[in-house]
Design a protein around this motif. Structure first.
Motif, PDB file in Angstrom:
ATOM      1  N   THR A  53       0.803  -1.227   0.000  1.00 55.44           N
ATOM      2  CA  THR A  53       0.000   0.000   0.000  1.00 55.44           C
ATOM      3  C   THR A  53       0.834   1.273   0.000  1.00 55.44           C
ATOM      4  O   THR A  53       0.319   2.346  -0.312  1.00 55.44           O
ATOM      5  N   TRP A 107     -13.722   2.749  -7.276  1.00 54.71           N
ATOM      6  CA  TRP A 107     -12.958   1.762  -6.530  1.00 54.71           C
ATOM      7  C   TRP A 107     -13.748   0.467  -6.390  1.00 54.71           C
ATOM      8  O   TRP A 107     -14.982   0.452  -6.522  1.00 54.71           O
ATOM      9  N   TYR A 114     -14.064  -4.660  -1.757  1.00 61.29           N
ATOM     10  CA  TYR A 114     -13.352  -5.896  -1.439  1.00 61.29           C
ATOM     11  C   TYR A 114     -14.113  -6.768  -0.454  1.00 61.29           C
ATOM     12  O   TYR A 114     -14.097  -7.989  -0.542  1.00 61.29           O
ATOM     13  N   ARG A 117     -10.908  -0.498  -2.418  1.00 64.90           N
ATOM     14  CA  ARG A 117      -9.568  -0.130  -2.865  1.00 64.90           C
ATOM     15  C   ARG A 117      -9.604   0.163  -4.348  1.00 64.90           C
ATOM     16  O   ARG A 117     -10.505  -0.302  -5.060  1.00 64.90           O
ATOM     17  N   SER A 166      -5.667  -2.029  -7.709  1.00 61.03           N
ATOM     18  CA  SER A 166      -5.019  -2.669  -6.555  1.00 61.03           C
ATOM     19  C   SER A 166      -3.719  -1.970  -6.182  1.00 61.03           C
ATOM     20  O   SER A 166      -2.688  -2.601  -5.930  1.00 61.03           O
ATOM     21  N   TYR A 190      -6.179   1.276   1.274  1.00 66.23           N
ATOM     22  CA  TYR A 190      -7.561   0.838   1.342  1.00 66.23           C
ATOM     23  C   TYR A 190      -8.405   1.952   1.974  1.00 66.23           C
ATOM     24  O   TYR A 190      -7.887   2.819   2.691  1.00 66.23           O
TER      25      TYR A 190
END
Length: 246
Positions: free
Chosen positions: A130, A156, A159, A169, A173, A177
């Motif tokens: 991240t 986005w 998830y 997210r 990817s 998040y």
């Protein structure tokens, strides 16, 4: 039509000082593109960044109240030693321990020099790619409702969604998040931190704002006057801004 989050908007009495703190915390750079202080990666100002959510720190005349922010950042670490080193370094930069009722947990809760709470997480594999910001966390009452609104508002990917949290997210990817976390707290003061959303080139912020209103957003008057962005709140009252396309 869709919107993309482009930065975390943070209010501060001393935007430059808070920006310098967060730049040191994240290993990023302070930029002054205008009246605000922007914190982002690299040596050159790039906005919107294609991967990360930068911090746009906006000067305001009022200090943070004692109420806990309903939006905060969680920072990623890759080992127990890294977590301990980061906490020590942040405290040397002016962060202070914060008690938000977390109890005995493996992460460390701190506040920046103006009292904005954030967490330094213990190592978690999910946050290995991240960057320094693992996630932006938003307190809410109904994660499923937040998943419906924000999942439609942005491009986005959703998830995970349960009664306790919803996680989104970037569809690529990359970057942090966004997590909506069920909490018993209720909103009592305006958000000190919020997300700013940007239409894609060719799209119109007025049309995008109308689309969000149809999803349950409402207009917000913060005394902003005649500005090129549109201030709204989501169905639970979290502030957000729709910016003019770049």
């Amino acid at each position: 039509m869709a919107l993309r989050p482009v930065h975390v908007n943070m209010k501060a009495l001393d935007g430059l000082a808070v920006g310098r703190f967060w730049a040191e915390a994240l290993g990023w750079t302070v930029f002054r593109p205008g009246v605000t202080t922007y914190v982002g990666p690299g040596d050159e100002f790039v906005w919107p960044d294609p991967v990360v959510l930068g911090l746009d720190i906006v000067p305001v005349p009022k200090s943070k109240t004692t109420a806990k922010n309903r939006v905060h950042l969680d920072l990623a670490t890759d080992s127990a030693a890294h977590q301990a080193e980061l906490v020590a370094r942040l405290r040397a930069l002016g962060a202070t321990p914060a008690d938000v009722g977390q109890g005995d947990v493996p992460w460390t809760v701190l506040a920046d020099p103006e009292g904005n709470e954030f967490c330094v997480l213990e190592p978690r594999d999910i946050y290995g790619d991240t960057g320094p910001i693992a996630r932006v966390v938003v307190d809410c009452a109904e994660p499923r409702a937040m998943a419906r609104f924000w999942g439609e508002a942005m491009d986005w990917t959703l998830y995970e969604v349960t009664d306790e949290h919803a996680v989104l997210r970037s569809a690529k990817s990359v970057g942090p998040y966004l997590e909506f976390l069920r909490t018993p707290d209720v909103k009592t003061v305006p958000d000190r931190i919020h997300l700013d959303l940007l239409p894609y080139p060719g799209d119109d912020e007025t049309a995008e704002a109308a689309r969000l209103r149809a999803l349950g957003a409402t207009d917000l008057d913060l005394g902003q006057g005649d500005v090129p962005w549109i201030c709204l709140t989501d169905p639970e009252g979290h502030e957000l801004c729709v910016l003019a396309p770049s």
